[in-house]
Design a protein around this motif. Structure first.
Motif, PDB file in Angstrom:
ATOM      1  N   UNK A  13      18.685  -4.125  -1.249  1.00  0.00           N
ATOM      2  CA  UNK A  13      17.413  -4.677  -1.579  1.00  0.00           C
ATOM      3  C   UNK A  13      16.784  -5.158  -0.397  1.00  0.00           C
ATOM      4  N   UNK A  14      17.974  -5.490   0.690  1.00  0.00           N
ATOM      5  CA  UNK A  14      17.683  -5.720   2.368  1.00  0.00           C
ATOM      6  C   UNK A  14      17.461  -4.866   3.036  1.00  0.00           C
ATOM      7  N   UNK A  15      16.756  -2.921   2.536  1.00  0.00           N
ATOM      8  CA  UNK A  15      16.947  -1.844   3.111  1.00  0.00           C
ATOM      9  C   UNK A  15      15.462  -2.438   2.254  1.00  0.00           C
ATOM     10  N   UNK A  16      15.215  -2.294   1.050  1.00  0.00           N
ATOM     11  CA  UNK A  16      14.303  -1.239   0.145  1.00  0.00           C
ATOM     12  C   UNK A  16      12.928  -2.751   1.015  1.00  0.00           C
ATOM     13  N   UNK A  18       7.981  -2.569   5.080  1.00  0.00           N
ATOM     14  CA  UNK A  18       7.066  -3.579   5.933  1.00  0.00           C
ATOM     15  C   UNK A  18       6.342  -1.874   6.995  1.00  0.00           C
ATOM     16  N   UNK A  19       7.078  -0.777   6.831  1.00  0.00           N
ATOM     17  CA  UNK A  19       6.076   0.357   7.295  1.00  0.00           C
ATOM     18  C   UNK A  19       4.891   0.951   6.768  1.00  0.00           C
ATOM     19  N   UNK A  20       4.837   1.089   8.054  1.00  0.00           N
ATOM     20  CA  UNK A  20       2.904   1.371   8.649  1.00  0.00           C
ATOM     21  C   UNK A  20       2.981   2.043   7.565  1.00  0.00           C
ATOM     22  N   UNK A  21       3.407   3.058   7.528  1.00  0.00           N
ATOM     23  CA  UNK A  21       3.379   4.756   7.174  1.00  0.00           C
ATOM     24  C   UNK A  21       3.922   4.358   5.853  1.00  0.00           C
ATOM     25  N   UNK A  22       2.318   4.763   5.448  1.00  0.00           N
ATOM     26  CA  UNK A  22       2.071   5.377   4.275  1.00  0.00           C
ATOM     27  C   UNK A  22       3.519   6.066   3.507  1.00  0.00           C
ATOM     28  N   UNK A  23       3.977   7.070   3.936  1.00  0.00           N
ATOM     29  CA  UNK A  23       4.503   8.160   2.820  1.00  0.00           C
ATOM     30  C   UNK A  23       6.228   7.280   2.910  1.00  0.00           C
ATOM     31  N   UNK A  24       6.489   7.182   4.614  1.00  0.00           N
ATOM     32  CA  UNK A  24       7.577   6.138   4.749  1.00  0.00           C
ATOM     33  C   UNK A  24       7.987   5.360   3.920  1.00  0.00           C
ATOM     34  N   UNK A  25       7.021   4.340   3.782  1.00  0.00           N
ATOM     35  CA  UNK A  25       7.043   2.876   3.040  1.00  0.00           C
ATOM     36  C   UNK A  25       7.426   2.968   1.575  1.00  0.00           C
ATOM     37  N   UNK A  26       6.791   4.174   1.266  1.00  0.00           N
ATOM     38  CA  UNK A  26       6.675   4.481  -1.159  1.00  0.00           C
ATOM     39  C   UNK A  26       8.034   5.413  -0.392  1.00  0.00           C
ATOM     40  N   UNK A  27       8.363   6.328   0.237  1.00  0.00           N
ATOM     41  CA  UNK A  27       9.684   7.104   0.413  1.00  0.00           C
ATOM     42  C   UNK A  27      10.946   6.256  -0.163  1.00  0.00           C
TER      43      UNK A  27
END
Length: 412
Positions: free
Chosen positions: A146-149, A154-163
């Motif tokens: 849960x914490x990692x997700x 909060x990541x602005x890079x859409x790809x990394x945020x979604x992954x």
């Protein structure tokens, strides 16, 4: 700060004494503890303390002593971060929380090299590798999925945020269990091993705390849905998990609606980590994300139960965020803003008075008592989660609207 200065900062004149309390905390931490803190993490280390100094500097003295203290914490944390050979991935004591804290501090202190989301690509890769190949993973907020997700959101890079967020959702779905009462998650054996304990009579544990249990999953799913990650299947999972949680409410005349774990009769204290205050935040987030009137109704019911609790029946005995009066104050303040319920505003004033009025010079920085539950004693604790830095941040949040430092707490 003088009354005139308070007005110049758009603060009410009555806030002057409160801000002086906050500066006293900062001065004592700087004088007594800063050089001896060796942990780096958000919850108990330099980054949590540094966030306190940075938030205070933004309000009171940009470029002066609080800025210098914040920068000292930041620089030491960067050195430790670069040389660390082994880090757990979690939010409170690990990689995700360190990366989030460093970036937030960089934004507050205007450190260009660490403000950009792209500065942390190596961390994104490490976190995703952990989620891709977990071994008996813990699902909770403080150390687990849960914490990692949540950090992933909060990541602005859409790809990394979604992954990262989507992979966290996938893992949580894989660990879930559908029962007659609804959707739930049981405490993994790795957490038992870490605590060197087993549940009574060898039964599986189903945790009811925001920090370690099912409410944390509900709150994370709600944040994902509100952020545009997820669909009606995720909304259905939220409803099923809330249905399970409501089935575990205590019966009778207990002051607390929820216990520490399912199927036990011991009422939980009023706190962020366990008990009705943290659960109310999870339900409020779920109601907002799903627009479900039944969830909204129960969230408001629980919030009002929180508002009506007294010090005597709360179980609160110290000042820290995790299980103390500043945590309750911060939560009722959040709930008061979200719900506009008058009783919560009254509760906010009560817990603010209790926090400031219970100072004892023998029991913590500036007299704010911090209880060590393991050692069974009060201690001098400078940390964010259970110590003085957290108290200072909560008091600051009574003065200004910026509560960005509390994102890892998953309360709003």
């Amino acid at each position: 700060m003088t009354a005139a200065a308070a007005q110049a900062c758009s603060l009410p004149v009555g806030a002057t004494a409160l801000l002086e309390n906050v500066q006293q905390i900062a001065d004592e931490i700087h004088a007594i503890a800063l050089g001896s803190v060796h942990r780096v993490d958000y919850a108990n280390g330099l980054l949590g303390i540094g966030l306190f100094f940075a938030q205070l500097a933004k309000l009171q003295d940009p470029g002066s002593r609080n800025t210098a203290a914040a920068r000292k914490c930041f620089d030491r944390a960067i050195d430790e971060f670069k040389t660390a050979t082994s880090l757990e991935p979690g939010m409170f004591n690990g990689l995700a929380g360190m990366a989030w804290s460093l970036r937030r501090m960089a934004q507050l202190l205007e450190i260009d090299a660490y403000e950009a989301s792209d500065s942390y690509v190596d961390v994104y890769e490490m976190a995703f590798d952990h989620l891709r190949n977990p071994t008996d993973p813990d699902f909770d907020l403080t150390h687990g999925i849960v914490g990692i997700g949540l950090w992933g959101l909060t990541i602005e890079s859409g790809d990394w945020r979604a992954r990262i967020a989507v992979r966290a959702i996938e893992l949580l779905h894989a660990q879930s269990r559908m029962t007659r009462e609804g959707l739930t998650w049981h405490t993994p054996t790795s957490r038992y091993n870490a605590r060197r304990m087993i549940t009574l009579a060898g039964k599986e544990e189903f945790n009811l705390g925001l920090a370690h249990g099912v409410p944390g999953v509900i709150a994370f799913f709600a944040k994902c849905l509100a952020s545009g990650i997820g669909n009606e299947h995720l909304a259905a999972a939220i409803r099923d998990a809330v249905r399970w949680l409501r089935s575990k409410a205590l019966s009778g005349t207990s002051h607390s609606v929820y216990a520490f774990t399912a199927d036990e009769e011991r009422p939980a204290r009023l706190a962020w980590c366990y008990g009705d205050a943290g659960v109310a935040c999870a339900l409020e987030l779920a109601a907002g994300a799903t627009s479900d009137p039944d969830i909204r109704s129960h969230a408001h019911y629980l919030a009002l139960r929180v508002a009506r609790r007294t010090l005597a029946d709360s179980g609160v005995m110290d000042a820290g965020i995790c299980h103390g009066s500043s945590g309750v104050l911060h939560i009722v303040s959040h709930l008061a803003r979200r719900t506009r319920l008058k009783e919560l505003e009254s509760a906010r004033r009560f817990w603010l008075q209790e926090l400031v009025g219970a100072r004892d010079a023998s029991r913590g920085y500036c007299g704010f008592p911090c209880w060590n539950a393991v050692a069974k004693t009060f201690e001098m604790n400078p940390s964010l989660l259970t110590g003085a830095a957290g108290v200072g941040l909560v008091l600051l949040s009574q003065l200004v609207d910026d509560t960005s430092w509390d994102l890892p707490l998953l309360i709003g």
